[in-house]
Design a protein around this motif. Sequence first.
Motif, mmCIF file in Angstrom:
data_model
loop_
_atom_site.group_PDB
_atom_site.id
_atom_site.type_symbol
_atom_site.label_atom_id
_atom_site.label_comp_id
_atom_site.label_asym_id
_atom_site.label_seq_id
_atom_site.Cartn_x
_atom_site.Cartn_y
_atom_site.Cartn_z
ATOM 1 N N LEU A 186 -7.651 1.152 -2.436
ATOM 2 C CA LEU A 186 -7.680 -0.275 -2.769
ATOM 3 C C LEU A 186 -6.908 -0.573 -4.047
ATOM 4 O O LEU A 186 -6.170 -1.568 -4.128
ATOM 5 N N GLU A 187 -7.049 0.292 -5.040
ATOM 6 C CA GLU A 187 -6.335 0.079 -6.304
ATOM 7 C C GLU A 187 -4.826 0.170 -6.080
ATOM 8 O O GLU A 187 -4.055 -0.602 -6.643
ATOM 9 N N ARG A 188 -4.414 1.120 -5.225
ATOM 10 C CA ARG A 188 -2.988 1.262 -4.947
ATOM 11 C C ARG A 188 -2.453 0.031 -4.222
ATOM 12 O O ARG A 188 -1.399 -0.504 -4.563
ATOM 13 N N GLU A 189 -3.221 -0.457 -3.234
ATOM 14 C CA GLU A 189 -2.766 -1.630 -2.484
ATOM 15 C C GLU A 189 -2.706 -2.868 -3.368
ATOM 16 O O GLU A 189 -1.885 -3.754 -3.173
ATOM 17 N N LYS A 190 -3.609 -2.931 -4.349
ATOM 18 C CA LYS A 190 -3.594 -4.059 -5.278
ATOM 19 C C LYS A 190 -2.286 -4.069 -6.062
ATOM 20 O O LYS A 190 -1.675 -5.129 -6.267
ATOM 21 N N GLU A 191 -1.825 -2.899 -6.460
ATOM 22 C CA GLU A 191 -0.562 -2.804 -7.191
ATOM 23 C C GLU A 191 0.610 -3.190 -6.289
ATOM 24 O O GLU A 191 1.522 -3.904 -6.715
ATOM 25 N N VAL A 192 0.566 -2.712 -5.027
ATOM 26 C CA VAL A 192 1.623 -3.062 -4.069
ATOM 27 C C VAL A 192 1.664 -4.576 -3.875
ATOM 28 O O VAL A 192 2.724 -5.200 -3.879
ATOM 29 N N TYR A 193 0.467 -5.164 -3.744
ATOM 30 C CA TYR A 193 0.365 -6.610 -3.495
ATOM 31 C C TYR A 193 0.943 -7.413 -4.651
ATOM 32 O O TYR A 193 1.602 -8.437 -4.456
ATOM 33 N N LYS A 194 0.729 -6.904 -5.884
ATOM 34 C CA LYS A 194 1.258 -7.614 -7.052
ATOM 35 C C LYS A 194 2.771 -7.709 -6.979
ATOM 36 O O LYS A 194 3.365 -8.714 -7.373
ATOM 37 N N VAL A 195 3.410 -6.642 -6.456
ATOM 38 C CA VAL A 195 4.867 -6.593 -6.377
ATOM 39 C C VAL A 195 5.365 -7.393 -5.174
ATOM 40 O O VAL A 195 6.341 -8.126 -5.255
ATOM 41 N N ASN A 196 4.654 -7.249 -4.055
ATOM 42 C CA ASN A 196 5.107 -7.900 -2.823
ATOM 43 C C ASN A 196 3.921 -8.496 -2.060
ATOM 44 O O ASN A 196 3.350 -7.865 -1.181
ATOM 45 N N PRO A 197 3.561 -9.743 -2.383
ATOM 46 C CA PRO A 197 2.354 -10.336 -1.787
ATOM 47 C C PRO A 197 2.452 -10.499 -0.275
ATOM 48 O O PRO A 197 1.435 -10.702 0.380
ATOM 49 N N LYS A 198 3.638 -10.429 0.280
ATOM 50 C CA LYS A 198 3.779 -10.636 1.731
ATOM 51 C C LYS A 198 3.600 -9.349 2.523
ATOM 52 O O LYS A 198 3.554 -9.372 3.753
ATOM 53 N N ASN A 199 3.547 -8.235 1.830
ATOM 54 C CA ASN A 199 3.376 -6.947 2.485
ATOM 55 C C ASN A 199 2.031 -6.886 3.202
ATOM 56 O O ASN A 199 0.997 -7.190 2.638
ATOM 57 N N GLN A 200 2.040 -6.566 4.488
ATOM 58 C CA GLN A 200 0.785 -6.406 5.236
ATOM 59 C C GLN A 200 0.608 -4.927 5.551
ATOM 60 O O GLN A 200 1.143 -4.430 6.542
ATOM 61 N N PRO A 201 -0.076 -4.206 4.713
ATOM 62 C CA PRO A 201 -0.152 -2.759 4.896
ATOM 63 C C PRO A 201 -1.038 -2.387 6.089
ATOM 64 O O PRO A 201 -1.977 -3.098 6.419
ATOM 65 N N ASP A 202 -0.699 -1.282 6.735
ATOM 66 C CA ASP A 202 -1.558 -0.744 7.785
ATOM 67 C C ASP A 202 -2.524 0.253 7.139
ATOM 68 O O ASP A 202 -2.130 1.345 6.746
ATOM 69 N N LEU A 203 -3.772 -0.163 7.008
ATOM 70 C CA LEU A 203 -4.748 0.687 6.328
ATOM 71 C C LEU A 203 -5.691 1.372 7.315
ATOM 72 O O LEU A 203 -6.703 1.931 6.927
ATOM 73 N N SER A 204 -5.331 1.317 8.620
ATOM 74 C CA SER A 204 -6.276 1.823 9.622
ATOM 75 C C SER A 204 -6.575 3.307 9.439
ATOM 76 O O SER A 204 -7.687 3.758 9.713
ATOM 77 N N MET A 205 -5.600 4.070 8.926
ATOM 78 C CA MET A 205 -5.862 5.501 8.730
ATOM 79 C C MET A 205 -6.880 5.754 7.621
ATOM 80 O O MET A 205 -7.401 6.850 7.501
ATOM 81 N N TYR A 206 -7.119 4.734 6.791
ATOM 82 C CA TYR A 206 -8.082 4.881 5.700
ATOM 83 C C TYR A 206 -9.420 4.218 6.007
ATOM 84 O O TYR A 206 -10.220 3.985 5.109
ATOM 85 N N SER A 207 -9.641 3.871 7.268
ATOM 86 C CA SER A 207 -10.803 3.015 7.551
ATOM 87 C C SER A 207 -12.128 3.645 7.105
ATOM 88 O O SER A 207 -12.993 2.953 6.573
ATOM 89 N N TYR A 208 -12.283 4.951 7.278
ATOM 90 C CA TYR A 208 -13.545 5.576 6.847
ATOM 91 C C TYR A 208 -13.709 5.489 5.330
ATOM 92 O O TYR A 208 -14.774 5.124 4.819
#
Lengths: 347, 347
Positions: A186-208
């Motif tokens: 989540l912390e990593r995705e927050k950083e990604v989002y700050k740079v590119n708010p339109k990025n829709q990451p696929d987090l399904s591999m991290y679902s657990y």
Amino acid sequence: MLEDKSPKKTELSSLGEFGLIEHLTRNFSLEQSTSVKGVGDDAAILQFGDRQSVISTDLLIEGIHFDLSYVPLKHLGYKAVVVNLSDIYAMNAMATQITVSVAVSNRFPLEALEELYEGIASACAIYNVDLVGGDTSSSTKGMLISVTAIGEVEKGNAVYRKGAKANDLLVVTGDLGAAYLGLQVLEREKEVYKVNPKNQPDLSMYSYLLERQLKPEARKDIIELLQKLEVRPTSMIDISDGLSSEILHLCKQSEVGCNLFEEKIPLDPTVIAGCEEFNLDSSLVALSGGEDYELLFTIGQDDYEKIKGNPNFTVIGHMTEAKEGAHLITRANTKLKLEAQGWNALN
Amino acid sequence: MLEDKSPKKTELSSLGEFGLIEHLTRNFSLEQSTSVKGVGDDAAILQFGDRQSVISTDLLIEGIHFDLSYVPLKHLGYKAVVVNLSDIYAMNAMATQITVSVAVSNRFPLEALEELYEGIASACAIYNVDLVGGDTSSSTKGMLISVTAIGEVEKGNAVYRKGAKANDLLVVTGDLGAAYLGLQVLEREKEVYKVNPKNQPDLSMYSYLLERQLKPEARKDIIELLQKLEVRPTSMIDISDGLSSEILHLCKQSEVGCNLFEEKIPLDPTVIAGCEEFNLDSSLVALSGGEDYELLFTIGQDDYEKIKGNPNFTVIGHMTEAKEGAHLITRANTKLKLEAQGWNALN
């Protein structure tokens, strides 16, 4: 009237969380005949009539305990309840009621609180507890949630942190480290989002991992299972701060030592994969990550047959005489002193 | 993940405090057999064995509920406990235990928390309650205190907000308005201090008002007295928000109306003098000031003889049929609709 009445200044950080509450409550004694157990365990125990009530309380603060930029409010409400229920179960008790107080700044609309209470309602339904009190008020900054959980246990059935004996087996439920890794994602995705708010990451591999962080469950099922198996732990605690910190609580209050075997620590395959991706040591994550809300308990060796082979339980070590201290036996068979690093170890 | 999931925005202020908690908890039902009374009274009631436990919780926030520029930390600790105990007594119950969670930003040294806990210890000693749980944590801003109070009452003896009947007498303990006036004195001195920090004001003439604001007491003595007098109120509430707001709670939950007589409202001479000095209407201060922590209750007319002449009690009105509504009968014999203005009336 407005003078500074505290000329001495001791930094709070010099005591640490556990040292601080011990220090502040050192002169409080229990005077009421109904007070069975006070400060210093997962929950307090009160004796009203022939049943005992169990009380636990927690204060969660935005920016300290949760980050609303990636925690959905419904999950936050659910988790705020669950972490308190976990403390009740850790006493071998059944949770029955909660109270919830919420304070929010004026940036929150009604719909935000409705979402939060949806999560609270969902936890109440799943764990069969009643919301019986609480209130809402304003805050000067952010959201604050205070939850008090109440439970009950038959007299003589409560299990404390104190009670483990040398040679007792140390048992943990489920697997460890996933909640901490979920937070890293989540912390990593927050950083990604700050740079590119339109990025829709696929987090399904991290679902657990994400589910363990965002929507943890308390192990009510284990308390029911232990009863069915007729196993009464000699000591018990829930894992909120990390395995090593909780083991040291059991050792200190039970006045015993411990040998913990690194190779026995239960890890989910996604935790091992995630640790490789984040370049983290999986044992360290399990030992210090926290927020798994699994149960850690000790049993007499006689009870081993009753839990043997049950996939819910892993024997990860055994208790020793106090003078032997608490140690981690590594995969390389090195004996390291166990230290309560909690979150600090990973920051 | 980070999208705005609450497109609808309803300002929280549009509901008000009581409307908000009612709205948020409207879909919660009580399922546990031990849940006797849930959200909506001074405290919740739980049935464990043959005794009932009573639970009340409060979250106090710096900048919202208290101002550390003039509230000594020791008094704050004391007051945080007392306001919760007051809720327990308002159920006709005896308080037995408390839990306290405190969060502070890094501007607070250990000595500040020690002072706070001195006040908590003092309240525990005076009211004979045990501190049995709680924790300390960090906050991003200021100090937060969450107190949960637990009490007990014999089955059938709890008194709710609901229960008043038409023709019951409305009784208040002590006198009203002093806590609010004490706050006015403190706010004024804060402004003076800002201009001239060396000014040492003589506040001795305001000592009663300041004590009522800074170190209020809960009316445990009244619960003991009522038992001795064999008076069981038909409904009861403590006065935290102001007399008019509390009367309306009793009316709403008991489904009755009320006639309150302005000339009967008990005022201390220092309150009358203070109101003249601050150019405030003393009745309005008593009706809307709040924080007096006196008890407001109703009794059947048959019980009047038992309380008559007792200086602790003042009969200030009587309940009516619901359709007659709730009114203030002024000194000029005008009938005004009673409104829950709380603090707003004075701002």
